[in-house]
Design an enzyme around this catalytic site. Structure first.
Site, PDB file in Angstrom:
ATOM      1  N   HIS A  71       0.811  -1.391  -0.028  1.00 18.66           N
ATOM      2  CA  HIS A  71       0.098   0.168  -0.047  1.00 18.66           C
ATOM      3  C   HIS A  71       0.814   1.216  -0.016  1.00 18.66           C
ATOM      4  O   HIS A  71       0.388   2.452  -0.531  1.00 18.66           O
ATOM      5  CB  HIS A  71      -0.896  -0.024   1.183  1.00 18.66           C
ATOM      6  CG  HIS A  71      -1.865  -1.085   1.214  1.00 18.66           C
ATOM      7  ND1 HIS A  71      -2.728  -1.671   0.335  1.00 18.66           N
ATOM      8  CD2 HIS A  71      -2.220  -1.848   2.372  1.00 18.66           C
ATOM      9  CE1 HIS A  71      -3.572  -2.542   0.610  1.00 18.66           C
ATOM     10  NE2 HIS A  71      -3.077  -2.605   1.794  1.00 18.66           N
ATOM     11  N   CYS A  93       3.784  -1.284  -4.138  1.00 18.06           N
ATOM     12  CA  CYS A  93       3.475  -1.904  -5.292  1.00 18.06           C
ATOM     13  C   CYS A  93       3.782  -0.816  -6.370  1.00 18.06           C
ATOM     14  O   CYS A  93       3.673   0.395  -6.137  1.00 18.06           O
ATOM     15  CB  CYS A  93       2.140  -2.193  -5.449  1.00 18.06           C
ATOM     16  SG  CYS A  93       1.305  -2.561  -6.837  1.00 18.06           S
ATOM     17  N   GLU A 123      -3.591   2.764   1.534  1.00 15.15           N
ATOM     18  CA  GLU A 123      -2.897   3.216   0.089  1.00 15.15           C
ATOM     19  C   GLU A 123      -3.312   4.786   0.003  1.00 15.15           C
ATOM     20  O   GLU A 123      -2.550   5.557  -0.507  1.00 15.15           O
ATOM     21  CB  GLU A 123      -3.520   2.386  -1.058  1.00 15.15           C
ATOM     22  CG  GLU A 123      -3.268   3.073  -2.347  1.00 15.15           C
ATOM     23  CD  GLU A 123      -3.946   2.360  -3.367  1.00 15.15           C
ATOM     24  OE1 GLU A 123      -4.308   2.902  -4.485  1.00 15.15           O
ATOM     25  OE2 GLU A 123      -4.204   1.080  -3.325  1.00 15.15           O
ATOM     26  N   SER A 224     -10.394  -4.163   0.743  1.00 14.59           N
ATOM     27  CA  SER A 224     -11.187  -3.103  -0.155  1.00 14.59           C
ATOM     28  C   SER A 224     -11.246  -3.887  -1.638  1.00 14.59           C
ATOM     29  O   SER A 224     -12.397  -4.022  -2.357  1.00 14.59           O
ATOM     30  CB  SER A 224     -10.442  -1.926  -0.466  1.00 14.59           C
ATOM     31  OG  SER A 224     -11.070  -1.115  -1.427  1.00 14.59           O
ATOM     32  N   ASN A 225     -10.451  -4.200  -2.277  1.00 15.75           N
ATOM     33  CA  ASN A 225     -10.508  -5.125  -3.625  1.00 15.75           C
ATOM     34  C   ASN A 225     -11.437  -6.339  -3.504  1.00 15.75           C
ATOM     35  O   ASN A 225     -12.236  -6.619  -4.474  1.00 15.75           O
ATOM     36  CB  ASN A 225      -9.143  -5.290  -4.161  1.00 15.75           C
ATOM     37  CG  ASN A 225      -8.549  -6.714  -3.551  1.00 15.75           C
ATOM     38  OD1 ASN A 225      -8.835  -7.872  -4.044  1.00 15.75           O
ATOM     39  ND2 ASN A 225      -7.666  -6.664  -2.346  1.00 15.75           N
TER      40      ASN A 225
END
Length: 286
Positions: A71, A93, A123, A224-225
């Site tokens: 994040h 990432c 993030e 979240s995803n």
């Protein structure tokens, strides 16, 4: 099962870097600032391997090795770690780093930066810190239409607005909110910073949800995803469930469904997916 299920590149990279660091420095305190990924089973596995979870900077001992999770973190956080003589392993990432750099560049160019995403998500917090570090206008985080309304004066008074989006947001959310933002501003410069793999995973999940009688989404409820996947599939197939493990799946009578689709979030470990698939393949009902 969907082919794009489970760990994405960014998560796999962060996990591998953490394990490799501990292996190379077995006598050192190695940990992650915040949970490396949004999955408790994966966190427990890492802890068994000697990788700690630091809930805040105060918990990071001087001289420790601290992994920055996928994040990412903001400049102020990284400075505080350096001030404690902490060795940093950056597992941010690359897609997230691209958002951070884009948002910071917009701020430097005088744009009022809007971040489409969840304000409490790590993030998004890190992206905002990158914007605010430019000593320009603080970033505004918008998650829904009502948040845009709350910040309507700030948005409409800005001469130019720059927009980025949390990497795991659905494309539909980005485009719908961007349309509203654009109607309030004279100049809008927007970047689609949604992770390409995330978009493909979501599209694949929606296609699968249309084809099956029952849809299973595997992953942490606070991811979240994964939550986005479940919401997208639920809108297509009412028989969609979001589970974290096979114990939750066992509550459902699957005998009335001829076809079952499965996908998983980017932070869901393979062994959790394998457990679910084994259960489904051997399911005999009551």
């Amino acid at each position: 099962m969907a082919s794009l299920a489970g760990f994405c590149y960014g998560v796999s990279r962060a996990v591998d870097l953490s394990l490799e660091t501990k292996k190379n420095y077995p006598q050192k305190v190695v940990g992650v600032l915040g949970k490396l990924i949004h999955n408790n089973q994966a966190i427990n596995y890492l802890e068994e391997k000697g990788i700690k979870t630091f809930n805040n900077i105060d918990e990071v001992p001087e001289g420790a090795i601290c992994v920055i999770r996928s994040h990412g973190e903001g400049p102020e956080t990284l400075k505080k770690l350096c001030d404690k003589n902490v060795n940093i392993v950056d597992a941010t990432c690359p897609d997230v780093k691209r958002v951070q750099n884009t948002a910071a560049q917009l701020a430097r160019e005088g744009y009022q930066v809007l971040i489409i995403g969840q304000s409490e998500h790590p993030e998004v917090i890190a992206i905002r810190e990158h914007v605010d570090s430019q000593m320009k206008k603080p970033a505004v985080i918008v998650s829904e239409i009502d948040v845009i309304e709350e910040n309507k004066n700030i948005i409409s008074k800005a001469k130019k607005v720059g927009v980025v989006v949390q990497t795991t947001k659905p494309m539909e959310k980005f485009t719908s909110l961007l349309s509203i933002i654009s109607s309030l501003c004279y100049e809008v410069r927007a970047f689609n910073t949604i992770c390409n793999t995330t978009s493909k995973r979501q599209e694949q999940a929606k296609e699968l949800a249309e084809e099956v009688d029952f849809m299973v989404i595997i992953g942490a409820k606070h991811s979240s995803n994964t939550t986005n996947l479940a919401q997208l599939c639920k809108a297509i197939n009412v028989n969609t469930v979001h589970i974290e493990n096979i114990d939750e799946l066992k509550k459902y009578d699957l005998s009335k469904f001829d076809s079952i689709g499965v996908t998983a979030g980017a932070s869901t470990p393979k062994f959790v997916i394998d457990d679910v698939m084994e259960y489904l393949n051997n399911y005999k009902g009551e």
